[in-house]
Design a protein around this motif. Structure first.
Motif, short mmCIF file in Angstrom:
data_model
loop_
_atom_site.label_atom_id
_atom_site.label_comp_id
_atom_site.label_asym_id
_atom_site.label_seq_id
_atom_site.Cartn_x
_atom_site.Cartn_y
_atom_site.Cartn_z
N LYS A 131 0.82 -1.22 0.00
CA LYS A 131 0.00 0.00 0.00
C LYS A 131 0.84 1.26 0.00
N ASP A 132 2.04 1.21 0.61
CA ASP A 132 2.86 2.41 0.64
C ASP A 132 3.51 2.71 -0.70
N LYS A 133 3.34 1.81 -1.68
CA LYS A 133 3.87 2.02 -3.02
C LYS A 133 2.79 2.53 -3.99
N PHE A 134 1.54 2.59 -3.52
CA PHE A 134 0.48 3.07 -4.41
C PHE A 134 0.79 4.50 -4.85
N PRO A 135 0.73 4.81 -6.14
CA PRO A 135 0.90 6.21 -6.56
C PRO A 135 -0.12 7.13 -5.93
N LYS A 136 -1.33 6.63 -5.74
CA LYS A 136 -2.39 7.40 -5.09
C LYS A 136 -3.00 6.51 -4.02
N PRO A 137 -3.04 6.93 -2.76
CA PRO A 137 -3.57 6.06 -1.71
C PRO A 137 -5.04 5.74 -1.92
N LEU A 138 -5.42 4.52 -1.62
CA LEU A 138 -6.81 4.09 -1.71
C LEU A 138 -7.47 4.37 -0.36
N VAL A 139 -8.10 5.53 -0.24
CA VAL A 139 -8.74 5.94 1.01
C VAL A 139 -10.19 5.47 1.04
N PHE A 140 -10.87 5.59 -0.09
CA PHE A 140 -12.30 5.28 -0.15
C PHE A 140 -12.55 4.13 -1.12
N HIS A 141 -13.42 3.24 -0.75
CA HIS A 141 -13.95 2.24 -1.67
C HIS A 141 -15.30 1.79 -1.14
N ASP A 142 -16.11 1.23 -2.03
CA ASP A 142 -17.49 0.89 -1.70
C ASP A 142 -17.73 -0.59 -1.98
N GLY A 143 -18.97 -1.03 -1.79
CA GLY A 143 -19.32 -2.42 -2.03
C GLY A 143 -19.52 -3.17 -0.72
N ARG A 144 -20.29 -4.23 -0.80
CA ARG A 144 -20.60 -5.02 0.40
C ARG A 144 -19.58 -6.13 0.64
N LEU A 145 -18.97 -6.67 -0.41
CA LEU A 145 -18.11 -7.84 -0.26
C LEU A 145 -16.74 -7.45 0.25
#
Length: 545
Positions: free
Chosen positions: A263-277
């Protein structure tokens, strides 16, 4: 006379054999002139900073997944179509394996997308990026960073499934995928043909060069193009061989040795995501999930009934026996007895699910707790075992309301983020709570689930607690921190309004940082509005008539 036809056929066979063999050898030589064996590290050679890298998503970027990348289409079917569509896709899996990749792919696309409204389709930007990022190989990502420009293409995934993931999170400049056919604003479940050379070239040339001949442009650009794909036998290799000067391939054995992109290598951090699964819905895991669903519903209702209708001396052991876990941390020196004016305590926590106030009040044994929220469904309010009060988003009215609730020994639980966040990040804390009381008790809480997320941005929020309780073993961690005295931040205040405003934000930022340290979460300046604009395309506010 009888041997004449035999010799004629033999001569004809030798002629065509020599003709096609000569043509095949020329084509093979042309390909091998461009083809280079992929080094084990999958890193491109030096001097590629000025090159254009064209890579295949499924063959050159993602680690091996279930056959034909079934799990990604299951996510589309479940999140965009619902339980019945997901069931149909799972039941079709044996047929998908039997008929082969191309026909199986058409079946998955038909089941996943048929009848889905194009304008409402947000799974590609809100759900899929998290799962795609979990399957990106670190080695190939490091290789792609060397290129001046990157073009990703796919012959399996429709464009709507991969575009946001590549552009927004991997910073890929151009994305080429198979287009889905649309009728009256709805997907019909059919895809266009595979990606062609012309589609890739259209992303290579500038607007002012489009009128030039394709052959001249191809010759001019050939030396600057590097291709990256899977097996040399695939159609992706043949596609790249017609335009790229160098081609690097990687086989399945090498891909299995790739490390996952941290995750620390992501060019843009994934802060938000949606979905139930919360799980990756491979065929086996999806089957296990569907088999668990009937038991999950029964178990969730038992947990709800025990908490609402039974005394704590009975409900706590029953819920613990059912698989629920609660970890509590309380400071050794508890200074809450120093509160003044006979007011209750103001508990300020980060927001993980709608159940935060319930878990905090139960874990810390808070008397007469009241939770204030910005938006809560009537169903959730009706079943809530503690008092809930809605805020109006008017600062003066909300401040007056919260002061009144906090008086007369009432204890108030506030989530100043204003919305939930699943990842290890804290959103900006609204400073409104700093105007209510100078005695603030920060509470850090975290959750862990294995099958279903108990939050949503685009679905029905009234089902959020139900989905959380449907997990086999949901867990909560509640940490009470040392009390924060807001008066200490105003010691240098000379009465200027700007200084007072600065103090409010200083207190809010300090409380946010303390909770972040306790959870090892990263503090951000993102807000509720940012979350809903990213996930749902709106500001997350329901305007009443």
């Amino acid at each position: 006379m009888t041997s004449t036809p035999f010799f004629f056929l033999k001569a004809l066979f030798l002629f065509f054999h020599r003709f096609f063999s000569k043509k095949f050898r020329r084509a093979t030589a042309a390909v091998h002139r461009k083809y280079q064996k992929q080094p084990p590290s999958t890193k491109l050679p030096g001097g590629s900073d000025d090159k254009v890298l064209i890579f295949n998503v499924e063959g050159g970027l993602l680690k091996p997944s279930s056959p034909y990348f079934f799990s990604y289409f299951m996510l589309v079917a479940f999140e965009a179509g619902g339980l019945l569509r997901a069931t149909a896709l799972l039941m079709s899996y044996p047929l998908i394996r039997l008929v082969g990749q191309e026909i199986g792919l058409k079946i998955m696309v038909m089941i996943s997308f048929f009848g889905v409204k194009k304008d409402n389709f947000r799974v590609g930007s809100s759900v899929l990026p998290k799962f795609f990022l979990n399957d990106v190989g670190l080695e190939v990502f490091e290789a792609l960073k060397k290129g001046k420009k990157r073009i990703g293409f796919s012959n399996i995934f429709p464009q709507v499934m991969i575009e946001s993931f590549l552009r927004d999170y991997l910073e890929v400049e151009e994305v080429v995928g198979r287009e889905l056919k649309v009728f009256c604003g709805y997907f019909v479940g059919l895809m266009e043909e595979k990606v062609k050379v012309s589609s890739l070239l259209s992303h290579l040339i500038h607007e002012e060069e489009k009128e030039e001949k394709e052959s001249d442009m191809l010759f001019h650009k050939n030396d600057n193009l590097i291709g990256l794909c899977g097996s040399q036998k695939g159609c992706d290799f043949q596609l790249l061989s017609s335009i790229c000067n160098e081609i690097y391939t990687v086989n399945e054995a090498e891909k299995k040795r790739w490390k996952r992109l941290p995750k620390d290598k992501f060019p843009k951090p994934l802060v938000f995501h949606d979905g139930r699964l919360a799980l990756n819905p491979t065929p086996f895991d999806t089957l296990a999930l569907f088999m668990w669903l009937p038991f999950a519903l029964i178990l969730a209702f038992i947990r709800i009934f025990a908490y609402i209708f039974l005394p704590s001396i009975l409900s706590y052991p029953i819920n613990a026996f059912s698989g629920m876990h609660l970890t509590i941390s309380i400071p050794k020196e508890n200074t809450k007895s120093n509160n003044n004016n006979n007011q209750g305590f103001l508990y300020v926590c980060n927001h993980r699910t709608l159940l935060d106030p319930l878990y905090i009040s139960a874990a810390l044994r808070i008397n007469n707790p009241t939770a204030v929220t910005y938006s809560l469904s009537p169903i959730s309010e009706f079943f809530s075992p503690i008092r809930t009060v809605r805020l109006t988003r008017n600062r003066d009215r909300d401040a007056t309301l919260m002061v009144r609730l906090l008086s007369a020994d009432g204890n108030l639980i506030v989530c100043p983020e204003g919305t939930t966040c699943r990842e290890p990040y804290l959103l900006r804390f609204s400073p409104l709570f700093t105007e209510i009381s100078t005695k603030i008790v920060p509470v850090a809480n975290d959750t862990h689930v294995t099958m279903f997320y108990g939050t949503t941005a685009s679905g029905f929020k009234c089902f959020d607690p139900l989905f959380f309780l449907m997990n086999p073993s949901p867990s909560y961690t509640v940490k009470e921190l040392d009390m924060v005295d807001g008066l200490l931040f105003g010691s240098n205040d000379d009465g200027d309004g700007d200084d007072k405003n600065s103090t409010r934000f200083d207190v809010a930022n300090f409380v946010q940082s303390e909770i972040g340290k306790a959870l090892e979460f990263e503090c951000t300046k993102l807000t509720r509005k940012d979350k809903y604009l990213i996930l749902a395309g709106n500001e997350g506010i329901v305007h009443s008539k």
